[in-house]
Design a protein around this motif. Structure first.
Motif, PDB file in Angstrom:
ATOM      1  N   ALA A  67      77.084  24.735  76.826  1.00  0.00           N
ATOM      2  CA  ALA A  67      77.713  25.052  78.106  1.00  0.00           C
ATOM      3  C   ALA A  67      77.516  23.949  79.135  1.00  0.00           C
ATOM      4  N   LYS A  68      78.466  23.866  80.041  1.00  0.00           N
ATOM      5  CA  LYS A  68      78.459  22.861  81.108  1.00  0.00           C
ATOM      6  C   LYS A  68      78.822  23.544  82.422  1.00  0.00           C
ATOM      7  N   ALA A  69      78.188  23.139  83.510  1.00  0.00           N
ATOM      8  CA  ALA A  69      78.516  23.658  84.841  1.00  0.00           C
ATOM      9  C   ALA A  69      79.602  22.803  85.487  1.00  0.00           C
ATOM     10  N   SER A  70      80.293  23.396  86.449  1.00  0.00           N
ATOM     11  CA  SER A  70      81.315  22.662  87.192  1.00  0.00           C
ATOM     12  C   SER A  70      81.419  23.242  88.588  1.00  0.00           C
ATOM     13  N   PHE A  71      81.572  22.356  89.583  1.00  0.00           N
ATOM     14  CA  PHE A  71      81.866  22.841  90.926  1.00  0.00           C
ATOM     15  C   PHE A  71      82.585  21.748  91.713  1.00  0.00           C
ATOM     16  N   ALA A  72      83.449  22.195  92.618  1.00  0.00           N
ATOM     17  CA  ALA A  72      84.178  21.288  93.504  1.00  0.00           C
ATOM     18  C   ALA A  72      83.407  21.120  94.799  1.00  0.00           C
ATOM     19  N   THR A  73      83.553  19.952  95.434  1.00  0.00           N
ATOM     20  CA  THR A  73      82.837  19.701  96.680  1.00  0.00           C
ATOM     21  C   THR A  73      83.632  18.783  97.595  1.00  0.00           C
ATOM     22  N   LYS A  74      83.422  18.969  98.886  1.00  0.00           N
ATOM     23  CA  LYS A  74      83.977  18.080  99.897  1.00  0.00           C
ATOM     24  C   LYS A  74      82.861  17.436 100.716  1.00  0.00           C
ATOM     25  N   ALA A  75      81.632  17.565 100.239  1.00  0.00           N
ATOM     26  CA  ALA A  75      80.474  16.968 100.898  1.00  0.00           C
ATOM     27  C   ALA A  75      79.816  15.975  99.942  1.00  0.00           C
ATOM     28  N   VAL A  76      79.042  15.067 100.503  1.00  0.00           N
ATOM     29  CA  VAL A  76      78.262  14.122  99.695  1.00  0.00           C
ATOM     30  C   VAL A  76      76.797  14.362 100.016  1.00  0.00           C
ATOM     31  N   ASP A 133      89.607  21.375  74.101  1.00  0.00           N
ATOM     32  CA  ASP A 133      90.765  21.796  74.880  1.00  0.00           C
ATOM     33  C   ASP A 133      90.833  20.975  76.157  1.00  0.00           C
ATOM     34  N   LEU A 134      91.770  21.301  77.019  1.00  0.00           N
ATOM     35  CA  LEU A 134      91.950  20.515  78.237  1.00  0.00           C
ATOM     36  C   LEU A 134      90.828  20.727  79.242  1.00  0.00           C
ATOM     37  N   ILE A 135      90.066  21.797  79.090  1.00  0.00           N
ATOM     38  CA  ILE A 135      88.946  22.030  79.993  1.00  0.00           C
ATOM     39  C   ILE A 135      87.772  21.136  79.619  1.00  0.00           C
ATOM     40  N   ASP A 136      87.457  21.050  78.321  1.00  0.00           N
ATOM     41  CA  ASP A 136      86.355  20.200  77.872  1.00  0.00           C
ATOM     42  C   ASP A 136      86.458  19.984  76.361  1.00  0.00           C
ATOM     43  N   PRO A 137      86.046  18.827  75.875  1.00  0.00           N
ATOM     44  CA  PRO A 137      86.140  18.567  74.438  1.00  0.00           C
ATOM     45  C   PRO A 137      85.086  19.260  73.599  1.00  0.00           C
ATOM     46  N   GLU A 138      83.936  19.672  74.198  1.00  0.00           N
ATOM     47  CA  GLU A 138      82.878  20.219  73.346  1.00  0.00           C
ATOM     48  C   GLU A 138      82.068  21.356  73.938  1.00  0.00           C
ATOM     49  N   HIS A 139      82.196  21.663  75.235  1.00  0.00           N
ATOM     50  CA  HIS A 139      81.367  22.687  75.847  1.00  0.00           C
ATOM     51  C   HIS A 139      82.212  23.768  76.524  1.00  0.00           C
ATOM     52  N   TRP A 140      81.658  24.971  76.549  1.00  0.00           N
ATOM     53  CA  TRP A 140      82.183  25.992  77.451  1.00  0.00           C
ATOM     54  C   TRP A 140      81.838  25.576  78.879  1.00  0.00           C
ATOM     55  N   GLY A 176      78.582  31.241  71.544  1.00  0.00           N
ATOM     56  CA  GLY A 176      78.441  30.306  70.432  1.00  0.00           C
ATOM     57  C   GLY A 176      79.099  28.983  70.760  1.00  0.00           C
ATOM     58  N   PRO A 177      79.363  28.123  69.766  1.00  0.00           N
ATOM     59  CA  PRO A 177      79.979  26.825  70.028  1.00  0.00           C
ATOM     60  C   PRO A 177      81.440  26.962  70.482  1.00  0.00           C
ATOM     61  N   LEU A 178      81.900  25.998  71.258  1.00  0.00           N
ATOM     62  CA  LEU A 178      83.323  25.933  71.598  1.00  0.00           C
ATOM     63  C   LEU A 178      84.122  25.710  70.312  1.00  0.00           C
ATOM     64  N   PRO A 179      85.085  26.565  69.990  1.00  0.00           N
ATOM     65  CA  PRO A 179      85.757  26.463  68.683  1.00  0.00           C
ATOM     66  C   PRO A 179      86.469  25.137  68.447  1.00  0.00           C
ATOM     67  N   GLU A 180      87.099  24.606  69.492  1.00  0.00           N
ATOM     68  CA  GLU A 180      87.826  23.348  69.356  1.00  0.00           C
ATOM     69  C   GLU A 180      88.010  22.714  70.730  1.00  0.00           C
TER      70      GLU A 180
END
Length: 355
Positions: free
Chosen positions: A181-190, A141-148, A135-139
């Motif tokens: 929902a939102k995706a996230s990934f770290a990268t060292k390539a362009v 937080d430091l991870i994201d303001p509106e999405h899981w 469901g919706p992100l309840p509030e």
């Protein structure tokens, strides 16, 4: 594309028997028609790679020439709470790059090429089901303001994977259409092919950054730090959320001056729009005795920076592994100093989390 030519010249592909039953599997195999194909019962069960101590001397060559294809069996998601709310099922494991501190080869043994999982559709379906249940992100937080937020690249680098498979494009498209929902990934390539993926703000790319002088030693086969910084504006313009991953923070004589200079380069090298949305995570180095032994076989110079028993102590990880980290009392002081340097030099960059 140039990224593939620079990093990969695939000469052999180890693959599970059913890989060809999947569209992504067939497409990847077709991309390398001249590569030797070696059937294996499991992507984890390749004794000549993972169990062969002699492979250490060929660490980089194997990364360049070898690809492993498998089918992801476990599609569970687990809570994270640091970089993301949840860790999504991995669509890859291992990497063509050769960062000397990478935690993934701690489990793989003596060789760590890219393993791609070709059943991306199943991973996407598992993520979609999970997000619907949340469901919706309840509030905010430091991870994201509106999405899981779901970390989709825990065990590999999706910028490089995208040069081999359209599975990464599928993941970006999935989150584009998930309302909560939102995706996230770290990268060292362009990989500039990703600029055409149309993420519409629903994928967060975290460019890993460290002082260039140190990156030239430990970030083997990665994009140069100035190239990563220069890419930030383009990815913001293309619709990505772009954060910095200041990781790992390695302590050595002169580290503070080097990091201050890096922060200045970021401040001067990106647009006001990019700075306004920029946040970061800070991760102090964690190392491992097994990886230390592997690295001594192919890159001992890196270990003079990474292996510091005089200032490190044993630490049991969340997964139960025994690693080493900077000693607790000192680590806290050094981390506070790092954050103070960041606040002085790159004041608009909020620290989302640090450890």
């Amino acid at each position: 594309m140039a990224l593939t030519r620079d990093l990969l010249d695939i000469g052999r592909i180890y693959h599970e028997p059913t890989v060809g039953d999947f569209p992504h599997g067939r497409a990847i195999l077709a991309r390398f028609p001249d590569a030797a194909r070696i059937p294996v019962p499991s992507h984890w069960n390749i004794p000549e790679l993972h169990g062969n101590a002699g492979s250490v001397e060929d660490w980089v060559r194997i990364k360049r020439s070898t690809l492993v294809l498998g089918v992801k069996k476990g599609l569970t998601l687990r809570p994270n709470g640091r970089s993301a709310h949840f860790i999504a099922p991995s669509t890859s494991n291992g990497c063509a790059m050769a960062c000397a501190y990478c935690y993934v080869p701690r489990r793989k043994g003596f060789a760590n090429p890219i393993s791609l999982f070709v059943n991306t559709e199943a991973a996407c379906a598992a993520i979609a089901r999970h997000a619907k249940r949340q469901g919706p992100l309840p509030e905010p937080d430091l991870i994201d303001p509106e999405h899981w937020v779901y970390d989709i690249g825990e065990n590999g680098d999706l910028s490089v994977d995208a040069a081999l498979t359209d599975g990464v494009r599928d993941l970006v498209a999935l989150f584009r259409d998930l309302p909560n929902a939102k995706a996230s990934f770290a990268t060292k390539a362009v990989n500039r092919d990703l600029l055409a993926y149309d993420p519409r703000g629903k994928t967060r790319i975290r460019f890993s950054l460290m002082p260039e002088t140190i990156a030239r030693v430990v970030d083997v086969r990665t994009a140069p730090i100035p190239e990563r910084i220069a890419a930030i504006d383009d990815f913001v313009e293309a619709g990505y959320e772009v954060h910095a991953n200041f990781s790992p923070v390695i302590l050595y004589e002169g580290w503070e001056a080097d990091w201050r200079e890096l922060f200045r380069q970021v401040e001067a090298g990106i647009s006001a729009r990019a700075r306004a949305q920029l946040k970061c995570e800070v991760i102090m180095l964690t190392h491992n005795a097994g990886l230390h032994a592997v690295n001594l076989g192919w890159h001992p110079k890196a270990e003079s920076l990474l292996w510091r028993p005089d200032i490190q102590e044993a630490k049991v990880s969340e997964g139960g592994g025994v690693n080493v980290r900077y000693r607790a009392g000192w680590k806290g002081r050094w981390l506070a100093r790092f954050k103070a340097l960041l606040a002085e030099t790159l004041p608009d960059c909020t620290v989302r989390y640090a450890f």
